[in-house]
Write an enzyme that holds these catalytic residues in place. Structure first.
Site, PDB file in Angstrom:
ATOM      1  N   VAL A   1       0.845  -1.196   0.000  1.00 29.88           N
ATOM      2  CA  VAL A   1       0.000   0.000   0.000  1.00 29.88           C
ATOM      3  C   VAL A   1       0.880   1.246   0.000  1.00 29.88           C
ATOM      4  O   VAL A   1       1.674   1.471   0.914  1.00 29.88           O
ATOM      5  CB  VAL A   1      -0.946   0.018   1.212  1.00 29.88           C
ATOM      6  CG1 VAL A   1      -1.814   1.269   1.183  1.00 29.88           C
ATOM      7  CG2 VAL A   1      -1.819  -1.236   1.225  1.00 29.88           C
ATOM      8  N   LYS A   2       0.711   2.043  -1.034  1.00 31.64           N
ATOM      9  CA  LYS A   2       1.527   3.252  -1.214  1.00 31.64           C
ATOM     10  C   LYS A   2       0.810   4.432  -0.569  1.00 31.64           C
ATOM     11  O   LYS A   2      -0.314   4.790  -0.955  1.00 31.64           O
ATOM     12  CB  LYS A   2       1.739   3.491  -2.706  1.00 31.64           C
ATOM     13  CG  LYS A   2       2.948   4.317  -3.074  1.00 31.64           C
ATOM     14  CD  LYS A   2       3.118   4.271  -4.592  1.00 31.64           C
ATOM     15  CE  LYS A   2       4.314   5.063  -5.042  1.00 31.64           C
ATOM     16  NZ  LYS A   2       4.406   5.069  -6.535  1.00 31.64           N
TER      17      LYS A   2
END
Length: 218
Positions: free
Chosen positions: A86-87
């Site tokens: 997850v960025k």
């Protein structure tokens, strides 16, 4: 050093994978738009398609900027595939989300990092990766490689497990310097990966070899 490709183009991802040097992918909504992927469902399907090509981590970026929104999006992205990272943007609620995801054992990539202080916060919050944008710093006459070196040094001083993912790579020299400094990962366009293949002495040597070989072929 790990090589990630920074794109949403499936053909480019396949080409890098077939070259045998690809360790993962980073992408974002802007890169999705470049290849015509729009709409939530299509974007989620595209992330899944990327995960089916590569063996390593695939960074998928949230678009929310508030804590609850980042968490909701992040958990949904993480459900796509175990390869998903997850960025999360380097903002206050983003740092809080990094801590939350870390405790849930969800991998994260803290993006839009432009200072060692930001990288320190990301590591303390438990980010899996931190993405300093060295090329964009170079664009405003700041030494991006100096930032990479500073972050690597700080992480080594305190034994942080967060990996330094050098982003916004412009050319092969960036890659080589990051490797010398000790960055864990470089994410770069396919064109820059392919530029590492090139050297005039390789070209001239191969040309001479083939010319000599032809003399002994009927």
């Amino acid at each position: 050093m790990k090589f990630f490709i920074d794109t949403a183009n499936l053909d480019e991802i396949r080409e890098a994978h077939e070259l045998g040097v690809l360790d993962g992918v980073t992408t974002n909504p802007s890169l999705m738009a470049k290849v015509g992927i729009k709409g939530k469902e299509n974007i989620l399907k595209h992330y899944k398609a990327i995960c089916e090509i590569v063996d390593g981590d695939v960074s998928a970026e949230v678009i929310s900027t508030d804590f609850k929104g980042i968490i909701k999006e992040g958990e949904e992205l993480a459900e796509i595939d175990e390869k998903i990272v997850v960025k999360v943007p380097m903002i206050k609620d983003g740092v809080k989300a990094l801590k939350y995801f870390s405790e849930k054992e969800i991998k994260t990539n803290c993006t839009l990092v432009f200072s060692a202080g930001q990288a320190l916060l990301a590591a303390k919050a438990g980010a899996t990766y931190v993405s300093p944008f060295l090329g964009r710093l170079d664009d405003i006459s700041y030494d991006g490689l100096e930032l990479i070196e500073s972050i690597v040094g700080i992480y080594e001083n305190y034994g942080f497990h967060t990996q330094v993912l050098a982003a916004s790579i412009r050319h092969p020299v960036h890659i080589l310097k990051c490797a010398e400094i000790g960055a864990d990962v470089a994410t770069l366009p396919l064109s820059v990966i392919l530029q590492l293949l090139n050297h005039p002495l390789t070209d001239s040597g191969l040309k001479k070899f083939l010319e000599d070989a032809a003399k002994f072929v009927g």
